[in-house]
Design an enzyme around this catalytic site. Structure first.
Site, PDB file in Angstrom:
ATOM      1  N   CYS A   1     -13.875   8.235  13.322  1.00 27.65           N
ATOM      2  CA  CYS A   1     -13.225   6.943  13.061  1.00 27.65           C
ATOM      3  C   CYS A   1     -12.483   6.448  14.296  1.00 27.65           C
ATOM      4  CB  CYS A   1     -12.187   7.052  11.943  1.00 27.65           C
ATOM      5  SG  CYS A   1     -12.780   7.873  10.496  1.00 27.65           S
ATOM      6  N   ASP A   2     -11.859   7.357  15.018  1.00 33.62           N
ATOM      7  CA  ASP A   2     -10.896   6.944  16.030  1.00 33.62           C
ATOM      8  C   ASP A   2     -11.388   7.075  17.473  1.00 33.62           C
ATOM      9  OD1 ASP A   2      -9.423   6.671  13.776  1.00 33.62           O
ATOM     10  OD2 ASP A   2      -8.194   8.447  14.066  1.00 33.62           O
TER      11      ASP A   2
ATOM     12  N   CYS B   1      -9.821  12.417  12.602  1.00 34.80           N
ATOM     13  CA  CYS B   1     -11.181  11.882  12.462  1.00 34.80           C
ATOM     14  C   CYS B   1     -11.682  11.299  13.781  1.00 34.80           C
ATOM     15  CB  CYS B   1     -11.212  10.822  11.354  1.00 34.80           C
ATOM     16  SG  CYS B   1     -12.861  10.147  11.094  1.00 34.80           S
TER      17      CYS B   1
ATOM     18  N   ASP C   1     -18.273  18.481  -2.366  1.00 31.30           N
ATOM     19  CA  ASP C   1     -17.233  19.170  -1.594  1.00 31.30           C
ATOM     20  C   ASP C   1     -15.948  19.432  -2.367  1.00 31.30           C
ATOM     21  OD1 ASP C   1     -19.131  18.721   0.276  1.00 31.30           O
ATOM     22  OD2 ASP C   1     -17.821  17.783   1.757  1.00 31.30           O
TER      23      ASP C   1
ATOM     24  N   VAL D   1      -8.657   6.070  -8.413  1.00 28.81           N
ATOM     25  CA  VAL D   1      -8.217   6.551  -9.725  1.00 28.81           C
ATOM     26  C   VAL D   1      -6.815   7.113  -9.557  1.00 28.81           C
ATOM     27  CG1 VAL D   1      -8.631   8.329 -11.478  1.00 28.81           C
ATOM     28  CG2 VAL D   1     -10.533   6.997 -10.568  1.00 28.81           C
TER      29      VAL D   1
ATOM     30  N   ASN E   1     -29.865  16.637   9.020  1.00 29.14           N
ATOM     31  CA  ASN E   1     -30.617  17.596   8.196  1.00 29.14           C
ATOM     32  C   ASN E   1     -30.868  17.071   6.788  1.00 29.14           C
ATOM     33  OD1 ASN E   1     -28.048  17.718   7.208  1.00 29.14           O
ATOM     34  ND2 ASN E   1     -27.796  19.922   7.411  1.00 29.14           N
TER      35      ASN E   1
ATOM     36  N   GLN F   1     -22.796  20.130   3.023  1.00 27.01           N
ATOM     37  CA  GLN F   1     -23.725  19.242   3.739  1.00 27.01           C
ATOM     38  C   GLN F   1     -24.008  18.042   2.844  1.00 27.01           C
ATOM     39  OE1 GLN F   1     -25.039  20.447   6.925  1.00 27.01           O
ATOM     40  NE2 GLN F   1     -23.295  21.734   6.452  1.00 27.01           N
ATOM     41  N   ALA F   2     -24.398  16.930   3.455  1.00 29.94           N
ATOM     42  CA  ALA F   2     -24.751  15.755   2.643  1.00 29.94           C
ATOM     43  C   ALA F   2     -25.847  16.140   1.645  1.00 29.94           C
ATOM     44  CB  ALA F   2     -25.228  14.632   3.554  1.00 29.94           C
TER      45      ALA F   2
HETATM   46  P1  NDP Z   1     -14.793  25.599   8.692  1.00 27.11           P
HETATM   47  O1  NDP Z   1     -13.901  26.161   7.646  1.00 27.11           O
HETATM   48  O2  NDP Z   1     -16.189  26.063   8.775  1.00 27.11           O
HETATM   49  O3  NDP Z   1     -14.165  25.816  10.133  1.00 27.11           O
HETATM   50  C1  NDP Z   1     -12.820  25.580  10.360  1.00 27.11           C
HETATM   51  C2  NDP Z   1     -12.533  25.941  11.792  1.00 27.11           C
HETATM   52  O4  NDP Z   1     -11.186  25.593  12.064  1.00 27.11           O
HETATM   53  C3  NDP Z   1     -12.692  27.444  12.083  1.00 27.11           C
HETATM   54  O5  NDP Z   1     -13.189  27.606  13.379  1.00 27.11           O
HETATM   55  C4  NDP Z   1     -11.261  27.934  11.988  1.00 27.11           C
HETATM   56  O6  NDP Z   1     -10.998  29.041  12.802  1.00 27.11           O
HETATM   57  C5  NDP Z   1     -10.488  26.743  12.516  1.00 27.11           C
HETATM   58  N1  NDP Z   1      -9.138  26.696  12.007  1.00 27.11           N
HETATM   59  C6  NDP Z   1      -8.732  26.695  10.709  1.00 27.11           C
HETATM   60  N2  NDP Z   1      -7.390  26.627  10.642  1.00 27.11           N
HETATM   61  C7  NDP Z   1      -6.953  26.596  11.923  1.00 27.11           C
HETATM   62  C8  NDP Z   1      -5.674  26.534  12.507  1.00 27.11           C
HETATM   63  N3  NDP Z   1      -4.571  26.491  11.766  1.00 27.11           N
HETATM   64  N4  NDP Z   1      -5.591  26.515  13.865  1.00 27.11           N
HETATM   65  C9  NDP Z   1      -6.698  26.569  14.635  1.00 27.11           C
HETATM   66  N5  NDP Z   1      -7.946  26.620  14.131  1.00 27.11           N
HETATM   67  C10 NDP Z   1      -8.070  26.634  12.794  1.00 27.11           C
HETATM   68  O7  NDP Z   1     -14.694  24.017   8.449  1.00 27.11           O
HETATM   69  P2  NDP Z   1     -15.672  22.855   8.928  1.00 27.11           P
HETATM   70  O8  NDP Z   1     -15.025  21.622   8.439  1.00 27.11           O
HETATM   71  O9  NDP Z   1     -16.009  22.974  10.347  1.00 27.11           O
HETATM   72  O10 NDP Z   1     -16.999  23.124   8.108  1.00 27.11           O
HETATM   73  C11 NDP Z   1     -16.977  23.293   6.704  1.00 27.11           C
HETATM   74  C12 NDP Z   1     -18.422  23.350   6.195  1.00 27.11           C
HETATM   75  O11 NDP Z   1     -19.042  22.070   6.422  1.00 27.11           O
HETATM   76  C13 NDP Z   1     -19.265  24.374   6.887  1.00 27.11           C
HETATM   77  O12 NDP Z   1     -20.075  24.974   5.933  1.00 27.11           O
HETATM   78  C14 NDP Z   1     -20.090  23.569   7.847  1.00 27.11           C
HETATM   79  O13 NDP Z   1     -21.361  24.139   8.060  1.00 27.11           O
HETATM   80  C15 NDP Z   1     -20.250  22.227   7.142  1.00 27.11           C
HETATM   81  N6  NDP Z   1     -20.394  21.107   8.109  1.00 27.11           N
HETATM   82  C16 NDP Z   1     -21.634  20.784   8.563  1.00 27.11           C
HETATM   83  C17 NDP Z   1     -21.835  19.760   9.451  1.00 27.11           C
HETATM   84  C18 NDP Z   1     -23.218  19.407   9.912  1.00 27.11           C
HETATM   85  O14 NDP Z   1     -24.098  20.222   9.828  1.00 27.11           O
HETATM   86  N7  NDP Z   1     -23.448  18.201  10.407  1.00 27.11           N
HETATM   87  C19 NDP Z   1     -20.730  18.993   9.974  1.00 27.11           C
HETATM   88  C20 NDP Z   1     -19.450  19.424   9.494  1.00 27.11           C
HETATM   89  C21 NDP Z   1     -19.302  20.449   8.589  1.00 27.11           C
HETATM   90  P3  NDP Z   1     -11.519  30.514  12.415  1.00 27.11           P
HETATM   91  O15 NDP Z   1     -12.986  30.491  12.650  1.00 27.11           O
HETATM   92  O16 NDP Z   1     -10.776  31.370  13.370  1.00 27.11           O
HETATM   93  O17 NDP Z   1     -11.135  30.730  10.992  1.00 27.11           O
END
Ligand code: NDP
Length: 429
Positions: A95-96, A92, A242, A41, A8, A250-251
């Protein structure tokens, strides 16, 4: 950036990989006269003006700072996590995932957000099946991501499921997961047999080195002002991406945030009469600059990071840096020096960060240490026999014995310490 495919980012109709996007941005910054230092750093001092920034290699002073240190993937911290870390458990997939140990095996991803969905889809390239373990009733990921997961016949989604613990095989590698039904809170009797488990459960901001000199929220994310979204609690210190953004991540939003921070910084410097005008390069100079940078980069890997030592014809034991399995075998058997082996994979963003850093450290040991780089995608059997389950991984050998393993990217000092220790022991022996 550890994301593989960025779909995107405007201007890339076919998508672009994270590492390629980073490389293009780096070149663009160089073209405009930026000086880049690839260093960690260690501390900052915001009480001094100009501010002070310390790395292991230098102390710098700056009238303004933009913090863009991003965020690190969270872990679950299940009881046996340390035991199976890099032996099947990873934060990751990008990476892995290419590790031969995961090829055609069943794997699990924990989480229901975009990261977890992205990882699950990515892993279908290698795995026989991917289990996505979602703790709630539904996935929180964007509809596009959710649909990709649900449309894939290689991903099985387990809702209301969390991981309680893990168990391993006789070789000490992950073999199965003990799961819990989050609705009933009862353990699921049948363990899930997987060779790998990858976390996609969100991120922790990289703000520890700030040592509480700046306002952050309870999770450590930098608090930015409402009016420009980049000013922090310390005048002259700005934030981008971030490290303060919990939501968009997002990037493209991080890049936009970086642009806002740069403009805010310029205004701040101007208002405080601290701005030093840098004469823009004219088009001709800019073109020459980018051509010179390209040429330098094309030559750099040959000169600095490794030499292609593929077979008996071009292998030269007097050279320090090598590449590939032929060189590894020769050096393992014939080198009298400690041997540093770095395992990388083509899609691994952290590998790209580590390579130049490690190369700089190795230059300090030019005549005393040998180095070989193994691409696990090109030499999977070597990676398999070395038990590599993640990249980057650096292993150090002496007298054919493995004496150190360093997973991920560490500070230069950590590599120096290990290399020097091996040399001291060699000279004492
Ligand atoms: P999010 O915070 O969006 O999602 C974290 C997920 O992990 C949720 O489903 C959450 O569950 C679950 N979770 C959290 N803690 C635990 C736990 N202890 N045990 C089990 N499950 C757990 O993080 P993301 O890193 O996925 O995304 C962050 C942001 O980055 C978002 O805005 C996303 O849109 C963006 N992003 C976009 C990408 C792309 O478009 N290419 C790629 C990666 C990220 P629950 O829902 O129940 O809270």
């Amino acid at each position: 950036m550890s994301t593989t495919e960025v779909e995107n980012y405007p201007g890339f109709p076919e998508g672009v990989t994270g590492p390629e996007l980073m490389e293009r941005m780096r070149r663009q910054a160089l073209r405009w006269g930026a000086e880049l230092y690839e260093e960690d750093v260690v501390s900052v001092d915001f009480s001094k003006r100009p501010f002070e920034i310390k790395s292991e290699d230098r102390t710098m002073r700056a009238n303004a700072i933009i913090l863009a240190t991003g965020a690190t993937a969270k872990r679950l911290r299940i009881p046996s996590e340390e035991k199976f870390w890099s032996k099947g458990i990873s934060a990751c997939a990008i990476c892995d995932g290419a590790s031969p140990a995961f090829a055609q095996k069943e794997l699990a991803v924990v989480g229901g957000g975009d990261s977890a969905c992205e990882e699950a889809i990515y892993l279908t390239k290698y795995a026989s099946k991917v289990h996505l373990l979602v703790r709630g009733e539904e996935m929180r990921a964007s509809k596009a991501m959710r649909d990709r997961v649900l449309d894939s016949s290689d991903v099985i989604v387990h809702y209301n499921t969390s991981v309680e613990d893990a168990a391993g095989n006789a070789q000490g590698f992950l073999e199965s997961l003990k799961l819990v039904n989050t609705k009933t809170n009862e353990s699921i009797p049948e363990p899930l047999k997987v060779a790998g488990m990858f976390y996609g459960i969100g991120h922790t901001p990289n703000t520890k080195f700030l040592d509480s000199q700046l306002g952050t929220d309870e999770d450590g994310f930098i608090i930015v002002s409402d009016h420009d979204k980049t000013s922090t609690s310390v005048e002259g210190v700005f934030s981008a991406g971030d490290v303060h953004d919990k939501e968009w991540r997002q990037a493209i939003t991080a890049a936009g945030s970086g642009c806002q921070a740069a403009i805010s910084t310029e205004r701040y410097l101007q208002m405080n009469k601290l701005l030093k005008e840098v004469k823009m390069m004219d088009t001709k100079d800019a073109k020459e600059e980018i051509e010179a940078a390209k040429k330098k980069e094309a030559e750099a890997p040959k000169k600095k990071t490794h030499e292609p030592a593929i077979d008996a014809d071009n292998f030269d034991i007097d050279r320090q840096k090598h590449q590939g399995q032929y060189a590894l075998r020769k050096l393992y058997h014939e080198s009298p020096r400690p041997l540093v082996v770095m395992y990388t994979s083509p899609t691994c963003g952290p590998c790209k960060r580590l390579k130049p850093m490690l190369s700089t450290v190795l230059d300090e040991y030019e005549k005393s240490i040998h180095y070989v780089e193994i691409d696990i995608a090109k030499d999977p059997e070597i990676a398999e026999s070395a038990g590599i389950m993640g990249t980057p991984c650096v292993q150090v050998f002496k007298d054919k014995a493995r004496v150190a393993v360093i997973n991920g990217v560490k500070m230069k000092s950590e590599y120096r310490k290990i290399f020097s220790e091996q040399l001291i022991e060699s000279s004492a022996a």
